[in-house]
Design an enzyme around this catalytic site. Sequence first.
Site, PDB file in Angstrom:
ATOM      1  N   ARG A  67       6.884  -0.946  42.929  1.00  0.00           N
ATOM      2  CA  ARG A  67       6.626  -1.906  41.864  1.00  0.00           C
ATOM      3  C   ARG A  67       7.665  -1.815  40.743  1.00  0.00           C
ATOM      4  O   ARG A  67       7.908  -2.772  40.003  1.00  0.00           O
ATOM      5  CB  ARG A  67       5.220  -1.697  41.271  1.00  0.00           C
ATOM      6  CG  ARG A  67       4.778  -2.823  40.346  1.00  0.00           C
ATOM      7  CD  ARG A  67       3.521  -2.491  39.545  1.00  0.00           C
ATOM      8  NE  ARG A  67       3.744  -1.349  38.687  1.00  0.00           N
ATOM      9  CZ  ARG A  67       3.056  -0.211  38.743  1.00  0.00           C
ATOM     10  NH1 ARG A  67       2.078  -0.063  39.612  1.00  0.00           N
ATOM     11  NH2 ARG A  67       3.348   0.794  37.947  1.00  0.00           N
ATOM     12  N   ASP A  71      15.786 -23.387  31.479  1.00  0.00           N
ATOM     13  CA  ASP A  71      15.261 -23.430  32.847  1.00  0.00           C
ATOM     14  C   ASP A  71      16.326 -24.117  33.698  1.00  0.00           C
ATOM     15  O   ASP A  71      16.572 -25.312  33.567  1.00  0.00           O
ATOM     16  CB  ASP A  71      13.923 -24.181  32.879  1.00  0.00           C
ATOM     17  CG  ASP A  71      13.276 -24.127  34.268  1.00  0.00           C
ATOM     18  OD1 ASP A  71      14.015 -24.132  35.265  1.00  0.00           O
ATOM     19  OD2 ASP A  71      12.032 -24.111  34.339  1.00  0.00           O
ATOM     20  N   TYR A 113       8.710 -28.817  33.149  1.00  0.00           N
ATOM     21  CA  TYR A 113       7.759 -28.362  34.160  1.00  0.00           C
ATOM     22  C   TYR A 113       6.374 -28.202  33.525  1.00  0.00           C
ATOM     23  O   TYR A 113       6.214 -27.464  32.552  1.00  0.00           O
ATOM     24  CB  TYR A 113       8.249 -27.044  34.771  1.00  0.00           C
ATOM     25  CG  TYR A 113       7.488 -26.681  36.015  1.00  0.00           C
ATOM     26  CD1 TYR A 113       7.609 -27.454  37.154  1.00  0.00           C
ATOM     27  CD2 TYR A 113       6.623 -25.592  36.040  1.00  0.00           C
ATOM     28  CE1 TYR A 113       6.898 -27.142  38.304  1.00  0.00           C
ATOM     29  CE2 TYR A 113       5.906 -25.274  37.184  1.00  0.00           C
ATOM     30  CZ  TYR A 113       6.052 -26.058  38.315  1.00  0.00           C
ATOM     31  OH  TYR A 113       5.341 -25.742  39.445  1.00  0.00           O
ATOM     32  N   LYS A 166      13.182 -23.103  45.032  1.00  0.00           N
ATOM     33  CA  LYS A 166      13.805 -24.411  45.264  1.00  0.00           C
ATOM     34  C   LYS A 166      15.178 -24.222  45.935  1.00  0.00           C
ATOM     35  O   LYS A 166      15.270 -23.511  46.900  1.00  0.00           O
ATOM     36  CB  LYS A 166      13.909 -25.165  43.933  1.00  0.00           C
ATOM     37  CG  LYS A 166      12.655 -25.063  43.048  1.00  0.00           C
ATOM     38  CD  LYS A 166      11.467 -25.835  43.581  1.00  0.00           C
ATOM     39  CE  LYS A 166      10.174 -25.524  42.839  1.00  0.00           C
ATOM     40  NZ  LYS A 166      10.182 -25.725  41.413  1.00  0.00           N
TER      41      LYS A 166
HETATM   42  C1  LIG Z   1       9.148 -25.192  40.413  1.00  0.00           C
HETATM   43  C2  LIG Z   1       9.572 -25.031  39.016  1.00  0.00           C
HETATM   44  C3  LIG Z   1       9.074 -23.989  38.226  1.00  0.00           C
HETATM   45  C4  LIG Z   1       8.024 -23.035  38.741  1.00  0.00           C
HETATM   46  O1  LIG Z   1       8.498 -22.256  39.793  1.00  0.00           O
HETATM   47  P1  LIG Z   1       7.566 -21.612  40.942  1.00  0.00           P
HETATM   48  O2  LIG Z   1       8.523 -20.809  41.745  1.00  0.00           O
HETATM   49  O3  LIG Z   1       6.938 -22.746  41.686  1.00  0.00           O
HETATM   50  O4  LIG Z   1       6.530 -20.782  40.246  1.00  0.00           O
HETATM   51  C5  LIG Z   1       9.559 -23.863  36.939  1.00  0.00           C
HETATM   52  N1  LIG Z   1      10.470 -24.728  36.434  1.00  0.00           N
HETATM   53  C6  LIG Z   1      10.955 -25.756  37.163  1.00  0.00           C
HETATM   54  C7  LIG Z   1      11.951 -26.673  36.566  1.00  0.00           C
HETATM   55  C8  LIG Z   1      10.520 -25.935  38.469  1.00  0.00           C
HETATM   56  O5  LIG Z   1      10.993 -26.965  39.184  1.00  0.00           O
END
Ligand SMILES: *Cc1c(COP(=O)(O)O)cnc(C)c1O
Length: 377
Positions: free
Chosen positions: A55, A177, A107, A202
């Site tokens: 962890r 982000d 998001y 993604k």
């Molecule tokens: C998908 C996404 C998130 C969240 O990510 P997860 O891996 O699904 O928890 C945060 N910010 C943006 C812009 C996203 O597209």
Amino acid sequence: MIEQHSTAIGDGTRCVHAGRAGDGIGEPLHAGPVFAAAYHLGPPEAPTPVDFYGRSANPTWRALEAAIGELDGGHTVLFASGMAAVSATLRLLCRPGSAVVLPADGYYLARALATEELAPLGVQVREVPTAGPWPSSLFDGASLVLLETPSNPRLDVCDIAELADRAHAAGALLAVDNTTATPLGQRPLALGADLVVASDSKALSGHSDLVLGHVTSADPELAGRLATARNRGGAVPGPFETWLAHRGLGTLDLRLARQAENAAALATALGEHPGVLEVRWPGLPSDPSFELASRQMRRFGGVLSFELPSEAAVGRFLATSSLVASATSFGGLSSSLDRRARWGDLVGPGFVRMSAGCEDTADLLADVLKALDAAAG
Ligand SMILES: *Cc1c(COP(=O)(O)O)cnc(C)c1O
């Protein structure tokens, strides 16, 4: 496009080799994941090794953290999901009595976290659309500003360097982000941001088969505090997902190139189709974001959005297309689209975010044109 990060080697080479260590004779060319909860500590007087409990740290995380850190240009801390990365950042840097500035069109779970969980603790939550306007007093009393550019799902773009200057002048840290852009599309730290947060579920991992996230900071001390927060929070990524993401990262340059080529062809065709109300892609010269995106981004990526007249039109599109799946998320090998009103985004009923995959451009274009004709009929 400007090169923000002068480097002797290209993106493709960097992706293939990032975080890959161990070229000793007899060692694997690419090491597999290490599955371990506990590690040998040796005798009581021996110093505690770097790896003692899964962890806290492990070699599989370290390899991917080194890789992403090299591409982002900072110190990376992996998290179990993009939301875990956003959540750790917000919880560490928001304080009762201070404000946090968030994208009103970003998001949705990041906003829900702030308004439902941080505001009751005394954090003032301010939301601003990515396209602006950005009032002059917006950052007064803020400890953290979070940008999302290009924003998800509308793909508006804001000026990272200018807003970083303004946040710093107000005494706030600036996080970006960078999920939609990926480290190859945009390097926020080089533009003055303090932190990058991202979902690696993604395009970065790129195969729609895992959930993972990261935060990168130029400041090793801040990265250390985030690693401590991860250990205390306790919800950590597994070695297998981490290793899969590192494997996927090797082809990021190749995948993004094809996805952007497909997105460019689709955005142009969508813009010319009478059944489409609006199309957005930062790489389209007619797009409101084009000029700023061209200055700030290194490449435009494969995510676009467009609007059909109704939910029923989206249904006809999907029923006719054989290549475009109906799925949330984006950045994977196969093309997909997501009708965002399903999730409560404040967009029209026929608004979709589309992720251009790695199919052959001619095949994808023909499929989408056929589906658009069906949607209009
Ligand atoms: C998908 C996404 C998130 C969240 O990510 P997860 O891996 O699904 O928890 C945060 N910010 C943006 C812009 C996203 O597209």
